[in-house]
Design a protein around this motif. Structure first.
Motif, mmCIF file in Angstrom:
data_model
loop_
_atom_site.group_PDB
_atom_site.id
_atom_site.type_symbol
_atom_site.label_atom_id
_atom_site.label_comp_id
_atom_site.label_asym_id
_atom_site.label_seq_id
_atom_site.Cartn_x
_atom_site.Cartn_y
_atom_site.Cartn_z
ATOM 1 N N ASN A 175 0.845 -1.192 0.000
ATOM 2 C CA ASN A 175 0.000 0.000 0.000
ATOM 3 C C ASN A 175 0.881 1.243 0.000
ATOM 4 O O ASN A 175 1.056 1.897 -1.035
ATOM 5 C CB ASN A 175 -0.944 -0.015 1.202
ATOM 6 C CG ASN A 175 -1.897 1.171 1.242
ATOM 7 O OD1 ASN A 175 -1.767 2.131 0.488
ATOM 8 N ND2 ASN A 175 -2.874 1.133 2.131
ATOM 9 N N TYR A 176 1.485 1.555 1.113
ATOM 10 C CA TYR A 176 2.218 2.816 1.278
ATOM 11 C C TYR A 176 3.332 3.000 0.242
ATOM 12 O O TYR A 176 3.457 4.074 -0.360
ATOM 13 C CB TYR A 176 2.805 2.890 2.690
ATOM 14 C CG TYR A 176 3.360 4.257 3.041
ATOM 15 C CD1 TYR A 176 2.527 5.264 3.521
ATOM 16 C CD2 TYR A 176 4.714 4.546 2.890
ATOM 17 C CE1 TYR A 176 3.019 6.525 3.834
ATOM 18 C CE2 TYR A 176 5.223 5.787 3.205
ATOM 19 C CZ TYR A 176 4.376 6.775 3.673
ATOM 20 O OH TYR A 176 4.875 8.026 3.973
ATOM 21 N N TYR A 177 4.131 1.966 0.026
ATOM 22 C CA TYR A 177 5.280 2.118 -0.869
ATOM 23 C C TYR A 177 4.981 1.799 -2.332
ATOM 24 O O TYR A 177 5.862 1.952 -3.183
ATOM 25 C CB TYR A 177 6.452 1.259 -0.380
ATOM 26 C CG TYR A 177 7.150 1.855 0.819
ATOM 27 C CD1 TYR A 177 7.824 3.068 0.722
ATOM 28 C CD2 TYR A 177 7.131 1.213 2.056
ATOM 29 C CE1 TYR A 177 8.459 3.630 1.823
ATOM 30 C CE2 TYR A 177 7.760 1.770 3.157
ATOM 31 C CZ TYR A 177 8.424 2.979 3.033
ATOM 32 O OH TYR A 177 9.048 3.526 4.122
ATOM 33 N N ARG A 182 -1.572 7.121 0.311
ATOM 34 C CA ARG A 182 -1.176 7.327 1.701
ATOM 35 C C ARG A 182 0.106 8.144 1.823
ATOM 36 O O ARG A 182 0.273 8.888 2.797
ATOM 37 C CB ARG A 182 -1.008 5.978 2.413
ATOM 38 C CG ARG A 182 -2.310 5.202 2.624
ATOM 39 C CD ARG A 182 -3.358 6.028 3.324
ATOM 40 N NE ARG A 182 -4.502 5.240 3.754
ATOM 41 C CZ ARG A 182 -5.748 5.677 3.777
ATOM 42 N NH1 ARG A 182 -6.014 6.919 3.369
ATOM 43 N NH2 ARG A 182 -6.730 4.901 4.193
ATOM 44 N N ARG A 183 1.013 8.027 0.846
ATOM 45 C CA ARG A 183 2.249 8.814 0.914
ATOM 46 C C ARG A 183 1.970 10.312 0.776
ATOM 47 O O ARG A 183 2.709 11.138 1.296
ATOM 48 C CB ARG A 183 3.228 8.375 -0.187
ATOM 49 C CG ARG A 183 3.827 7.009 0.039
ATOM 50 C CD ARG A 183 5.127 6.828 -0.751
ATOM 51 N NE ARG A 183 5.001 7.129 -2.166
ATOM 52 C CZ ARG A 183 4.537 6.284 -3.077
ATOM 53 N NH1 ARG A 183 4.133 5.083 -2.711
ATOM 54 N NH2 ARG A 183 4.467 6.634 -4.343
ATOM 55 N N LEU A 184 0.891 10.653 0.055
ATOM 56 C CA LEU A 184 0.505 12.059 -0.081
ATOM 57 C C LEU A 184 -0.142 12.582 1.203
ATOM 58 O O LEU A 184 -0.145 13.790 1.459
ATOM 59 C CB LEU A 184 -0.467 12.233 -1.252
ATOM 60 C CG LEU A 184 0.110 11.984 -2.656
ATOM 61 C CD1 LEU A 184 -0.996 11.998 -3.695
ATOM 62 C CD2 LEU A 184 1.187 13.016 -2.985
ATOM 63 N N GLN A 185 -0.679 11.664 2.014
ATOM 64 C CA GLN A 185 -1.388 12.058 3.235
ATOM 65 C C GLN A 185 -0.512 12.008 4.482
ATOM 66 O O GLN A 185 -0.725 12.774 5.419
ATOM 67 C CB GLN A 185 -2.603 11.138 3.440
ATOM 68 C CG GLN A 185 -3.640 11.232 2.339
ATOM 69 C CD GLN A 185 -4.731 10.175 2.482
ATOM 70 O OE1 GLN A 185 -4.444 9.034 2.876
ATOM 71 N NE2 GLN A 185 -5.959 10.534 2.192
ATOM 72 N N ASP A 187 3.583 11.176 6.280
ATOM 73 C CA ASP A 187 4.974 10.732 6.238
ATOM 74 C C ASP A 187 5.028 9.379 6.921
ATOM 75 O O ASP A 187 4.013 8.883 7.437
ATOM 76 C CB ASP A 187 5.916 11.764 6.875
ATOM 77 C CG ASP A 187 5.603 12.052 8.345
ATOM 78 O OD1 ASP A 187 4.781 11.325 8.950
ATOM 79 O OD2 ASP A 187 6.173 13.013 8.884
ATOM 80 N N VAL A 188 6.199 8.737 6.939
ATOM 81 C CA VAL A 188 6.292 7.381 7.483
ATOM 82 C C VAL A 188 5.882 7.309 8.957
ATOM 83 O O VAL A 188 5.066 6.459 9.343
ATOM 84 C CB VAL A 188 7.710 6.795 7.266
ATOM 85 C CG1 VAL A 188 7.861 5.474 8.009
ATOM 86 C CG2 VAL A 188 7.964 6.583 5.781
ATOM 87 N N PRO A 189 6.400 8.185 9.831
ATOM 88 C CA PRO A 189 5.957 8.129 11.232
ATOM 89 C C PRO A 189 4.462 8.376 11.391
ATOM 90 O O PRO A 189 3.800 7.737 12.228
ATOM 91 C CB PRO A 189 6.777 9.228 11.917
ATOM 92 C CG PRO A 189 7.977 9.402 11.051
ATOM 93 C CD PRO A 189 7.483 9.178 9.660
ATOM 94 N N GLY A 190 3.923 9.286 10.580
ATOM 95 C CA GLY A 190 2.491 9.571 10.651
ATOM 96 C C GLY A 190 1.652 8.370 10.260
ATOM 97 O O GLY A 190 0.629 8.075 10.892
ATOM 98 N N TYR A 191 2.102 7.660 9.220
ATOM 99 C CA TYR A 191 1.362 6.471 8.793
ATOM 100 C C TYR A 191 1.504 5.363 9.831
ATOM 101 O O TYR A 191 0.547 4.635 10.125
ATOM 102 C CB TYR A 191 1.871 5.992 7.436
ATOM 103 C CG TYR A 191 1.012 4.916 6.813
ATOM 104 C CD1 TYR A 191 -0.352 5.130 6.576
ATOM 105 C CD2 TYR A 191 1.545 3.679 6.463
ATOM 106 C CE1 TYR A 191 -1.150 4.153 6.001
ATOM 107 C CE2 TYR A 191 0.760 2.692 5.887
ATOM 108 C CZ TYR A 191 -0.590 2.929 5.668
ATOM 109 O OH TYR A 191 -1.375 1.947 5.095
ATOM 110 N N VAL A 246 11.902 1.191 9.171
ATOM 111 C CA VAL A 246 10.466 1.458 9.240
ATOM 112 C C VAL A 246 9.786 0.410 10.117
ATOM 113 O O VAL A 246 8.947 0.731 10.973
ATOM 114 C CB VAL A 246 9.827 1.478 7.832
ATOM 115 C CG1 VAL A 246 8.305 1.490 7.921
ATOM 116 C CG2 VAL A 246 10.309 2.688 7.041
ATOM 117 N N ALA A 247 10.144 -0.850 9.912
ATOM 118 C CA ALA A 247 9.575 -1.934 10.728
ATOM 119 C C ALA A 247 9.928 -1.739 12.199
ATOM 120 O O ALA A 247 9.077 -1.914 13.086
ATOM 121 C CB ALA A 247 10.081 -3.287 10.229
#
Length: 354
Positions: A175-177, A182-185, A187-191, A246-247
């Motif tokens: 999804n994200y990558y 979701r990347r437009l909505q 950043d990684v910590p936010g997601y 990220v994990a």
């Protein structure tokens, strides 16, 4: 009814290879119930209009005479090993299986759907069962076991069962990558924060329905999954450090929230099962676990194939028991068994030692 009462008073004993008893003598587990993604899906996706399926050869080649059941591996899944380890039964069935038997309902099922995640968009993109619908299926399941075993027995089954939840990988990796939404909505910590909130919300929902022993799997080392090595690991297909970080970030967030949640829920055990460090250990030290290949799967080239691209025309490795991964995403039966043996002692202590 008599079978249920016997289950409810029975004492189970779980022994390790060294004879250690992991489950206390006075503990019992009448059923196990699973939610989430392909790691716990024994065939629910067979009954969906989705490309995310595994009900064809060579999947299941080592399962009950080579039967492809929809399990995303060559044999048993994590859910099957957990069902056996907890003394419940040999195999965890799919809730949507039309041939499911009464005893299977009473001893637990899996609602998991390969391709799903905590984020509802993830399951929508894959055309699979979101956690919200898995929750509704669980409510139906409760009504069914009440009808079969009676109100009190059904309550005892739910209260004393162990619940397993596996999601998150598809949220980031498919999804994200892959898709930009979701990347437009976020950043990684936010997601990551969004996913943790959704995970906690889901745990609270099954708690409201009676769950009191809940195990949530952490994120695996995303960057060391074979397909990710192929896509982003360069010519040498190295583990992608960025994805692993990220994990680790997600796991740190999830651990903190689960610890807080566990402290606020009386008479409830909510446990985070580490999926990251055991897999890193296996990947970096394969010989220690009787393995040889940890950077690619057994099916096809092992670098990109999964689901429909791992099929009866695919070349299969000679000895899948030497591989950690079956296809480019999912562990082999041997890999699942090794992992469960690594986490089982601590998991049992966390769930049953008060």
């Amino acid at each position: 009814m008599k079978v249920i009462l016997i289950c409810l008073v029975a004492s189970l004993y779980i022994h390790g290879n060294d004879g250690t008893t992991y489950l206390p003598d006075d503990a019992f587990v009448p059923a196990i119930i699973a939610f989430g993604d392909s790691l716990l899906d024994p065939g629910n996706n067979n009954y969906l209009k989705t490309l995310t399926k595994a009900n064809f050869p060579p999947y299941g080649k080592d399962f009950l005479g080579g039967k492809p059941t929809g399990r995303f591996t060559n044999g048993k899944t994590l859910g099957d090993f957990l069902a056996k380890a907890l003394g419940v039964k040999e195999y965890l069935p799919a809730y949507l299986d039309p041939l499911i038997k009464d005893n299977d309902l009473l001893t637990g099922v899996s609602f998991a759907s390969g391709g799903t995640g905590y984020d509802p968009l993830t399951s929508k993109l894959a055309g699979v069962i979101p956690l919200s619908l898995q929750l509704e299926m669980f409510k139906q399941y409760i009504l069914k076991i009440k009808a079969k075993a009676g109100e009190e027995a059904a309550k005892n089954i739910i209260t004393n069962s162990v619940f397993f939840v596996s999601a998150n990988s598809n949220d980031f990796l498919t999804n994200y990558y892959v898709f930009p939404i979701r990347r437009l909505q976020y950043d990684v910590p936010g997601y990551g924060n969004k996913l943790v909130k959704l995970a906690v919300d889901f745990i609270q929902e099954i708690h409201k329905l009676g769950a009191r022993r809940i195990v949530v799997f952490s994120a695996p080392p995303y960057g060391c999954i074979p397909i990710e090595r192929t896509i982003a690991g360069g010519v040498n297909r190295r583990c992608i450090d960025k994805y692993n970080k990220v994990a680790q970030m997600f796991n740190g967030m999830l651990k903190q929230e689960i610890q807080f949640l566990a402290s606020s829920l009386p008479e409830t055990r909510v446990v985070l099962a580490d999926f990251y460090n055991p897999l890193i250990s296996i990947i970096e030290n394969p010989q220690q676990y009787g393995l040889e290949v940890t950077d690619k799967g057994c099916c096809g080239t092992g670098k990109i194939e999964m689901s429909f691209t791992c099929n009866k025309l695919s070349k299969i490795c000679r000895n899948d028991s030497k591989f950690l991964f079956w296809d480019s995403l999912h562990p082999t039966e041997k890999g699942c068994n090794i992992y469960i043996n690594l986490i089982l002692p601590d998991l049992m202590k966390s769930l049953f030692r008060y």
